[in-house]
Design a protein around this motif. Sequence first.
Motif, PDB file in Angstrom:
ATOM      1  N   TYR A   1       0.879  -1.178   0.000  1.00  0.00           N
ATOM      2  CA  TYR A   1       0.000   0.000   0.000  1.00  0.00           C
ATOM      3  C   TYR A   1       0.908   1.216   0.000  1.00  0.00           C
ATOM      4  CZ  TYR A   1      -3.439   3.434   1.625  1.00  0.00           C
ATOM      5  OH  TYR A   1      -4.264   4.536   1.752  1.00  0.00           O
ATOM      6  N   ASN A   2       0.872   2.005  -1.094  1.00  0.00           N
ATOM      7  CA  ASN A   2       1.824   3.094  -1.266  1.00  0.00           C
ATOM      8  C   ASN A   2       1.231   4.174  -2.173  1.00  0.00           C
ATOM      9  OD1 ASN A   2       4.205   4.573  -1.172  1.00  0.00           O
ATOM     10  ND2 ASN A   2       5.245   3.339  -2.723  1.00  0.00           N
ATOM     11  N   PRO A   3       0.160   4.859  -1.718  1.00  0.00           N
ATOM     12  CA  PRO A   3      -0.511   5.851  -2.579  1.00  0.00           C
ATOM     13  C   PRO A   3       0.404   6.997  -3.001  1.00  0.00           C
ATOM     14  CG  PRO A   3      -1.870   5.282  -0.685  1.00  0.00           C
ATOM     15  CD  PRO A   3      -0.517   4.698  -0.435  1.00  0.00           C
ATOM     16  N   TYR A   4       1.271   7.463  -2.096  1.00  0.00           N
ATOM     17  CA  TYR A   4       2.186   8.559  -2.411  1.00  0.00           C
ATOM     18  C   TYR A   4       3.533   7.958  -2.789  1.00  0.00           C
ATOM     19  CZ  TYR A   4       5.009  12.777  -1.800  1.00  0.00           C
ATOM     20  OH  TYR A   4       5.873  13.828  -2.000  1.00  0.00           O
ATOM     21  N   LYS A   5       3.847   7.976  -4.083  1.00  0.00           N
ATOM     22  CA  LYS A   5       5.051   7.303  -4.602  1.00  0.00           C
ATOM     23  C   LYS A   5       6.289   8.166  -4.356  1.00  0.00           C
ATOM     24  CE  LYS A   5       2.736   3.824  -6.399  1.00  0.00           C
ATOM     25  NZ  LYS A   5       1.358   4.192  -6.037  1.00  0.00           N
ATOM     26  N   SER A   6       6.740   8.193  -3.120  1.00  0.00           N
ATOM     27  CA  SER A   6       7.910   9.002  -2.754  1.00  0.00           C
ATOM     28  C   SER A   6       9.212   8.232  -2.896  1.00  0.00           C
ATOM     29  CB  SER A   6       7.763   9.481  -1.307  1.00  0.00           C
ATOM     30  OG  SER A   6       7.672   8.369  -0.429  1.00  0.00           O
ATOM     31  N   ASN A   7       9.136   6.944  -3.194  1.00  0.00           N
ATOM     32  CA  ASN A   7      10.342   6.113  -3.256  1.00  0.00           C
ATOM     33  C   ASN A   7      10.048   4.893  -4.119  1.00  0.00           C
ATOM     34  OD1 ASN A   7       9.140   5.992  -0.111  1.00  0.00           O
ATOM     35  ND2 ASN A   7       9.046   4.059  -1.252  1.00  0.00           N
ATOM     36  N   LYS A   8      11.040   4.009  -4.235  1.00  0.00           N
ATOM     37  CA  LYS A   8      10.867   2.784  -4.998  1.00  0.00           C
ATOM     38  C   LYS A   8       9.870   1.860  -4.305  1.00  0.00           C
ATOM     39  CE  LYS A   8      13.801   3.837  -8.227  1.00  0.00           C
ATOM     40  NZ  LYS A   8      13.364   4.019  -9.625  1.00  0.00           N
ATOM     41  N   PHE A   9       9.489   0.798  -4.988  1.00  0.00           N
ATOM     42  CA  PHE A   9       8.467  -0.109  -4.474  1.00  0.00           C
ATOM     43  C   PHE A   9       9.018  -1.090  -3.441  1.00  0.00           C
ATOM     44  CE2 PHE A   9      10.476  -2.293  -7.956  1.00  0.00           C
ATOM     45  CZ  PHE A   9      10.544  -3.623  -7.560  1.00  0.00           C
ATOM     46  N   TYR A  10      10.321  -1.061  -3.192  1.00  0.00           N
ATOM     47  CA  TYR A  10      10.919  -1.984  -2.229  1.00  0.00           C
ATOM     48  C   TYR A  10      11.808  -1.225  -1.255  1.00  0.00           C
ATOM     49  CZ  TYR A  10      15.168  -1.588  -5.066  1.00  0.00           C
ATOM     50  OH  TYR A  10      16.260  -1.103  -5.728  1.00  0.00           O
ATOM     51  N   TYR A  11      12.165  -1.877  -0.159  1.00  0.00           N
ATOM     52  CA  TYR A  11      13.040  -1.288   0.849  1.00  0.00           C
ATOM     53  C   TYR A  11      13.871  -2.390   1.487  1.00  0.00           C
ATOM     54  CZ  TYR A  11       9.379  -2.949   4.075  1.00  0.00           C
ATOM     55  OH  TYR A  11       8.472  -3.724   4.761  1.00  0.00           O
ATOM     56  N   GLU A  12      14.975  -1.992   2.099  1.00  0.00           N
ATOM     57  CA  GLU A  12      15.835  -2.931   2.826  1.00  0.00           C
ATOM     58  C   GLU A  12      15.978  -2.449   4.266  1.00  0.00           C
ATOM     59  OE1 GLU A  12      17.969  -1.139   0.291  1.00  0.00           O
ATOM     60  OE2 GLU A  12      16.755  -2.102  -1.239  1.00  0.00           O
ATOM     61  N   ARG A  13      16.371  -3.387   5.126  1.00  0.00           N
ATOM     62  CA  ARG A  13      16.603  -3.041   6.527  1.00  0.00           C
ATOM     63  C   ARG A  13      17.778  -3.859   7.046  1.00  0.00           C
ATOM     64  NH1 ARG A  13      11.859  -4.019   8.550  1.00  0.00           N
ATOM     65  NH2 ARG A  13      11.116  -1.884   8.803  1.00  0.00           N
ATOM     66  N   LEU A  14      18.699  -3.190   7.739  1.00  0.00           N
ATOM     67  CA  LEU A  14      19.809  -3.842   8.421  1.00  0.00           C
ATOM     68  C   LEU A  14      19.789  -3.387   9.871  1.00  0.00           C
ATOM     69  CD1 LEU A  14      22.644  -3.269   5.789  1.00  0.00           C
ATOM     70  CD2 LEU A  14      21.356  -5.367   6.156  1.00  0.00           C
ATOM     71  N   GLY A  15      20.056  -4.300  10.802  1.00  0.00           N
ATOM     72  CA  GLY A  15      19.998  -3.895  12.192  1.00  0.00           C
ATOM     73  C   GLY A  15      20.617  -4.890  13.141  1.00  0.00           C
ATOM     74  N   LEU A  16      20.654  -4.491  14.394  1.00  0.00           N
ATOM     75  CA  LEU A  16      21.126  -5.323  15.494  1.00  0.00           C
ATOM     76  C   LEU A  16      20.004  -5.460  16.516  1.00  0.00           C
ATOM     77  CD1 LEU A  16      24.747  -3.979  15.936  1.00  0.00           C
ATOM     78  CD2 LEU A  16      24.111  -6.272  15.188  1.00  0.00           C
ATOM     79  N   LYS A  17      19.700  -6.685  16.875  1.00  0.00           N
ATOM     80  CA  LYS A  17      18.583  -7.002  17.765  1.00  0.00           C
ATOM     81  C   LYS A  17      19.119  -7.715  18.997  1.00  0.00           C
ATOM     82  CE  LYS A  17      14.383  -9.885  17.594  1.00  0.00           C
ATOM     83  NZ  LYS A  17      13.611 -10.769  16.679  1.00  0.00           N
ATOM     84  N   TYR A  18      18.596  -7.330  20.169  1.00  0.00           N
ATOM     85  CA  TYR A  18      19.077  -7.934  21.414  1.00  0.00           C
ATOM     86  C   TYR A  18      17.879  -8.351  22.269  1.00  0.00           C
ATOM     87  CZ  TYR A  18      21.792  -8.709  25.649  1.00  0.00           C
ATOM     88  OH  TYR A  18      22.385  -9.281  26.750  1.00  0.00           O
ATOM     89  N   HIS A  19      17.908  -9.612  22.735  1.00  0.00           N
ATOM     90  CA  HIS A  19      16.860 -10.135  23.608  1.00  0.00           C
ATOM     91  C   HIS A  19      17.248  -9.885  25.061  1.00  0.00           C
ATOM     92  CE1 HIS A  19      13.595 -12.237  21.478  1.00  0.00           C
ATOM     93  NE2 HIS A  19      14.467 -12.307  20.487  1.00  0.00           N
ATOM     94  N   PHE A  20      16.503  -9.005  25.726  1.00  0.00           N
ATOM     95  CA  PHE A  20      16.736  -8.739  27.144  1.00  0.00           C
ATOM     96  C   PHE A  20      16.243  -9.901  28.004  1.00  0.00           C
ATOM     97  CE2 PHE A  20      16.195  -4.639  25.017  1.00  0.00           C
ATOM     98  CZ  PHE A  20      17.402  -4.041  25.327  1.00  0.00           C
TER      99      PHE A  20
END
Length: 386
Positions: free
Chosen positions: A339-358
């Motif tokens: 769902y992307n009515p306002y086309k401000s960017n490409k149709f895909y995205y990436e995410r990189l991160g660090l996750k920690y379980h407390f």
Amino acid sequence: MTFPLLPDFLSFLRMCGAACLPPLLAATPVAAQVPVRADSLPGGLAPPAPLIIGAYAQGSFLLDHTYAVQHLVRAHPTGFELNVQRQTTGRQPWHGWYKFPKVGLALVYYNYHNPTLGRSYAASLYLSKSFWRTDRHDLSFRLGTGLAYLTNPYDQQTNHKNTIASSALNATLQLRLEYDQALTERLGLLLGLGLNHYSNGATTKPNFGANLPTLVLGLNYHQRRPAPLGAAPAPAPADVGHYFFNLSTSLGFKQRNESDQTKYAVNSVTAAAGRRLNRKSNLVLGLEGFYDRSLQATLRDTAQDRRQLPDVRKAGAFLGHELLFGRLAFVSHLGFYLYNPYKSNKFYYERLGLKYHFTSRLFGSVDLKVHRGAADVIEFRAGVKW
């Protein structure tokens, strides 16, 4: 891109007091040592984890990865690094699964020899994995992340030529191939080839980032060489092959451009299901929604008719992987907007991160959301797993 805790690092810091500092180095020939195995110790305990203390000089150049930074490529930055790392020996199950990597803390100083850029000071946590290790040689790859302070960030009035970073506080990422050659029983010569990256993740703009290909030369003091390693890796955990569910929310802030100094909030809500594939990996599939308030401001500035503005909210689906290091995980996602009515960017995205379980239920993460290689926003996430 900021930034992490590593498993058992608190205990690492508690053990790194003044008593850990090496005595004066003695130039003695390398003596062969028989590694202590965990199964030879009382109760099968893992052997103590020795320290390695390093001091390195660094020579570099600024990569002109985009036209907007070409005017800054005028000199060769030079730097200096102090670090301390601990060789894992099997006290945690993941140590053996990754063939006993090293866990370290590095302090890095750079002089860019350019008054527009000034200097930088960085601190990062890292993991170093050996590919070839003998009594005298160690070839390893190092990956680290942390925070950096830049002395001369962009300022529209006083330093408008610095298009690399518009904030003093930035994230840093280190990639490095290292070779350690024993000179004496304790002293090693370190040669390295790496990349240092500095960026604020588009929290403020301009933010084209600094990429520094780097040559490293220095010395390592080994508290014990060769390091004692644990016994065979621990068996696979009980949750391998099991499914789990995550529910989380995130908050981030971003700036539209140099002329608008407002920090706009960016929110997301994510629901995901996953499966633990093996000792090292989780596979995750999820749905999420985004609300980026900077898009609303941009739309109001550019729309000819403000009475019928498109919805700036977005919804997407993603497929992701989590590389596990005990309580810590390195997260990578590839998502597609549904769902992307306002086309401000490409149709895909990436995410990189660090996750920690407390705990077994509660987790937090710091993620960088990216559109086609350009940072979009840093997300600070909190969630629950069941």
